[in-house]
Design an enzyme around this catalytic site. Structure first.
Site, mmCIF file in Angstrom:
data_model
loop_
_atom_site.group_PDB
_atom_site.id
_atom_site.type_symbol
_atom_site.label_atom_id
_atom_site.label_comp_id
_atom_site.label_asym_id
_atom_site.label_seq_id
_atom_site.Cartn_x
_atom_site.Cartn_y
_atom_site.Cartn_z
ATOM 1 N N ASP A 164 -0.260 -7.952 -3.537
ATOM 2 C CA ASP A 164 -1.487 -7.931 -2.746
ATOM 3 C C ASP A 164 -2.560 -7.039 -3.332
ATOM 4 O O ASP A 164 -2.283 -6.100 -4.096
ATOM 5 C CB ASP A 164 -1.192 -7.520 -1.305
ATOM 6 N N GLU A 205 1.896 -4.214 -0.049
ATOM 7 C CA GLU A 205 2.067 -2.818 -0.468
ATOM 8 C C GLU A 205 0.894 -1.968 -0.001
ATOM 9 O O GLU A 205 1.066 -0.793 0.346
ATOM 10 C CB GLU A 205 2.200 -2.741 -1.988
#
Length: 354
Positions: A85, A147
């Protein structure tokens, strides 16, 4: 290794990954691509790794990817990790290669080097060892989702799948050769202050002002870097209903970061105690909540995972720089689950800016 790196392929892969939208909780397209690319390189991949509750809550996200490449030589298994991400704004990203060799976004989005650069170097390294026949031990790969939201994806990962005893997380700003060997605990908190509403003109004395409670409590607390290893931040404050109503509800939120987990918990408790005592003095009450996101770790330079890194840096003609960071990463999770891990820099800077 350096003379085996295909720089054109490296840049092409980086640019291709950048062009795939992958904001937090929307990593599915990039996850599918990474799985295909790993499988093409002979990596055994599984995605049945992630708590179903996380996937149900975030249907656009992607399961954590766990890969395994059988070794061709003796040696301890190593784990390489990065995340899918990016922060926002991350839709419509493109990699612009400048004349001086730097790579930036076009200025309207983040570049996504955090963490496309980590994904790219892992895929390139695997491709190099496979096509050149370089001997290597067993290699595990962990690619996580979400994350950037306090490592929420790896929180849902089944760490019983991991066999490695040393791990390298490619997720750090700074020059190549830099690695973080310590990172803090991060604990967020919220305090809901409950007072009593009343008309501010006709009967202010009948009210209990929640804003006044918040102000008095905050005035008695330290914020910023409160000691050599900890920081406290009050990030948001909201409440009240109208200018002529004594506010009966205010919510204050914030976070604590500390290289000592026990100190982080103590500081949160100090915040809660101050608000509770202040509210009682004014005739109000509070409801306090906290969440431990990640736990602090610190690895000594004598640890095998650190020595392995410094040896590799020296072999590549680099001086290794071991640092501490106030940022969290999936290395916090790995260390918490008994896998010594450090965070490795890939020459990115200002990675959350456009």
């Amino acid at each position: 290794m350096e003379n085996r790196i295909n720089k054109n392929r490296l840049l092409r892969r980086f640019s291709d990954y950048v062009a795939i939208d992958s904001e937090t909780y929307s990593e599915r397209e990039l996850g599918d691509q990474i799985v295909r690319d790993l499988q093409r390189l002979g990596v055994s991949v599984r995605t049945d790794t992630t708590d179903e509750a996380f996937l149900a809550a975030h249907p656009g996200s992607f399961p954590n990817i766990h890969g395994f490449l059988r070794g061709t030589a003796e040696g301890e298994t190593i784990l390489l990790s990065a995340h899918l991400d990016t922060v926002r704004p991350g839709k419509g990203k493109q990699a612009i290669v400048r004349e001086d060799g730097t790579i930036t976004s076009d200025g309207s989005t983040v570049l996504g080097a955090d963490d496309v650069s980590g994904l790219t170097v892992i895929l390139e390294a695997i491709q190099i060892v496979e096509e050149s026949g370089l001997p290597h031990p067993d290699i595990e790969i962990l690619i996580t989702s979400a994350e950037e939201s306090f490592c929420e994806g790896s929180e849902a990962f089944d760490f019983r799948l991991v066999h490695a005893k040393k791990a390298y997380v490619f997720d750090l700003n700074g020059a190549v050769g830099t690695a973080a060997v310590a990172a803090p605990s991060i604990v967020s908190f919220s305090v809901e202050i409950i007072g009593k509403a009343s008309h501010a003109g006709f009967a202010p004395e009948l009210g209990v002002n929640a804003v006044s409670i918040a102000a008095d409590a905050l005035a008695g607390l330290s914020a910023g870097r409160v000691n050599g290893q900890s920081s406290v931040n009050f990030g948001t404050i909201s409440g009240g209903t109208a200018d002529n109503i004594v506010p009966d509800r205010v919510v204050v939120t914030g976070e604590v970061r500390s290289f000592s987990h026990e100190e982080a918990l103590r500081l949160v408790n100090e915040v809660f105690t101050r608000f509770e005592e202040t509210a009682k003095t004014f005739g109000g009450t509070v409801q306090c909540r906290s969440r431990e996101h990640i736990r602090a770790y610190h690895l000594d330079a004598s640890e095998a995972v650190v020595q392995h890194f410094t040896k590799a840096a020296t072999a590549a003609g680099l001086s290794s720089d071991l640092i501490t960071t106030y940022g969290g990463s999936d290395a916090n999770r790995l260390n918490e689950h008994g896998v010594p891990a450090i965070v490795v820099a890939r020459a990115m800077e200002k990675s959350h800016k456009t």
